[in-house]
Design a protein around this motif. Structure first.
Motif, mmCIF file in Angstrom:
data_model
loop_
_atom_site.group_PDB
_atom_site.id
_atom_site.type_symbol
_atom_site.label_atom_id
_atom_site.label_comp_id
_atom_site.label_asym_id
_atom_site.label_seq_id
_atom_site.Cartn_x
_atom_site.Cartn_y
_atom_site.Cartn_z
ATOM 1 N N CYS A 90 0.829 -1.193 0.000
ATOM 2 C CA CYS A 90 0.000 0.000 0.000
ATOM 3 C C CYS A 90 0.865 1.244 0.000
ATOM 4 O O CYS A 90 1.893 1.306 0.684
ATOM 5 N N SER A 91 0.444 2.243 -0.762
ATOM 6 C CA SER A 91 1.131 3.538 -0.814
ATOM 7 C C SER A 91 0.174 4.636 -0.398
ATOM 8 O O SER A 91 -1.021 4.582 -0.700
ATOM 9 N N ASP A 134 7.719 16.524 6.410
ATOM 10 C CA ASP A 134 8.750 16.384 7.434
ATOM 11 C C ASP A 134 8.835 14.970 8.014
ATOM 12 O O ASP A 134 9.773 14.653 8.738
ATOM 13 N N GLU A 135 7.897 14.100 7.700
ATOM 14 C CA GLU A 135 7.926 12.704 8.157
ATOM 15 C C GLU A 135 8.538 11.749 7.134
ATOM 16 O O GLU A 135 8.959 10.651 7.481
ATOM 17 N N PHE A 136 8.573 12.171 5.884
ATOM 18 C CA PHE A 136 8.950 11.289 4.785
ATOM 19 C C PHE A 136 10.316 10.631 4.994
ATOM 20 O O PHE A 136 10.430 9.397 4.970
ATOM 21 N N GLU A 137 11.361 11.420 5.179
ATOM 22 C CA GLU A 137 12.715 10.877 5.329
ATOM 23 C C GLU A 137 12.827 9.982 6.555
ATOM 24 O O GLU A 137 13.432 8.913 6.501
ATOM 25 N N GLU A 138 12.229 10.419 7.661
ATOM 26 C CA GLU A 138 12.277 9.648 8.902
ATOM 27 C C GLU A 138 11.611 8.277 8.744
ATOM 28 O O GLU A 138 12.146 7.258 9.173
ATOM 29 N N LEU A 139 10.431 8.260 8.125
ATOM 30 C CA LEU A 139 9.727 6.990 7.915
ATOM 31 C C LEU A 139 10.520 6.061 7.003
ATOM 32 O O LEU A 139 10.628 4.861 7.265
ATOM 33 N N CYS A 140 11.072 6.613 5.940
ATOM 34 C CA CYS A 140 11.832 5.783 4.995
ATOM 35 C C CYS A 140 13.089 5.211 5.645
ATOM 36 O O CYS A 140 13.534 4.121 5.295
ATOM 37 N N PRO A 151 10.333 4.782 -0.235
ATOM 38 C CA PRO A 151 9.744 5.766 -1.142
ATOM 39 C C PRO A 151 8.863 5.059 -2.170
ATOM 40 O O PRO A 151 9.272 4.052 -2.753
ATOM 41 N N ALA A 152 7.666 5.552 -2.363
ATOM 42 C CA ALA A 152 6.738 4.926 -3.312
ATOM 43 C C ALA A 152 7.201 5.181 -4.748
ATOM 44 O O ALA A 152 7.528 6.318 -5.095
ATOM 45 N N PRO A 153 7.242 4.131 -5.566
ATOM 46 C CA PRO A 153 7.632 4.320 -6.965
ATOM 47 C C PRO A 153 6.752 5.378 -7.648
ATOM 48 O O PRO A 153 5.538 5.382 -7.464
ATOM 49 N N TYR A 154 7.395 6.251 -8.380
ATOM 50 C CA TYR A 154 6.746 7.316 -9.155
ATOM 51 C C TYR A 154 6.139 8.431 -8.303
ATOM 52 O O TYR A 154 5.828 9.494 -8.813
ATOM 53 N N MET A 155 5.911 8.185 -7.009
ATOM 54 C CA MET A 155 5.229 9.182 -6.177
ATOM 55 C C MET A 155 6.090 9.708 -5.024
ATOM 56 O O MET A 155 5.637 10.529 -4.240
ATOM 57 N N ALA A 156 7.311 9.252 -4.908
ATOM 58 C CA ALA A 156 8.169 9.671 -3.800
ATOM 59 C C ALA A 156 8.397 11.182 -3.813
ATOM 60 O O ALA A 156 8.458 11.803 -2.753
ATOM 61 N N TRP A 197 5.140 10.330 -0.954
ATOM 62 C CA TRP A 197 4.356 9.109 -0.769
ATOM 63 C C TRP A 197 5.307 8.007 -0.346
ATOM 64 O O TRP A 197 6.436 7.923 -0.834
ATOM 65 N N VAL A 198 4.836 7.147 0.554
ATOM 66 C CA VAL A 198 5.609 5.996 0.995
ATOM 67 C C VAL A 198 4.906 4.711 0.576
ATOM 68 O O VAL A 198 3.695 4.707 0.340
ATOM 69 N N LEU A 199 5.692 3.641 0.504
ATOM 70 C CA LEU A 199 5.173 2.310 0.196
ATOM 71 C C LEU A 199 5.384 1.428 1.414
ATOM 72 O O LEU A 199 6.479 1.385 1.973
#
Length: 115
Positions: free
Chosen positions: A46-47, A53-59, A66-71, A75-77
């Motif tokens: 699921c993406s 500000d959460e993106f890098e920390e979550l990844c 990082p979600a393909p095409y949507m990072a 967006w996360v996967l």
């Protein structure tokens, strides 16, 4: 989280539509904008959108990538549904919904009957 629980929760949010895109992905949208995409194949992948500000920390946790095409749009996967309990799933999907909904124009939100 099972796909039927995810589907039920997404469709319980105001003005949400669902459709199939790219052959085998179930896409949930508010207005014309996607907020959650899941594969119909098992295991559940699921993406969804997260706060900038959460993106890098979550990844960096290894549970999200990082979600393909949507990072680029933050967006996360999630490839392993078991990394979050159902309440966290609901919280993350709701946050994605709100982030996307808030990007709609006032006119779009009014026509959908949402604020």
């Amino acid at each position: 989280m099972e796909i039927e629980l995810l589907r039920s929760y997404c469709l319980s949010l105001p003005a949400v539509t669902e459709d199939i895109k790219w052959g085998n992905d179930l896409v949930f949208s508010v207005g014309s904008r996607m907020f959650c995409v899941t594969s119909l194949d098992q295991p559940l992948k699921c993406s969804f959108k997260v706060k900038d500000d959460e993106f890098e920390e979550l990844c960096a946790t290894g549970n999200f990538s990082p979600a393909p095409y949507m990072a680029r749009a933050k967006w996360v996967l999630v490839s392993n549904a078991g990394v979050m309990h159902n309440e966290e799933w609901k919280s993350r999907v709701k946050q994605s919904y709100e982030l996307v909904k808030n990007k709609l124009t006032k006119k779009e939100r009014t026509s959908l009957g949402i604020n």
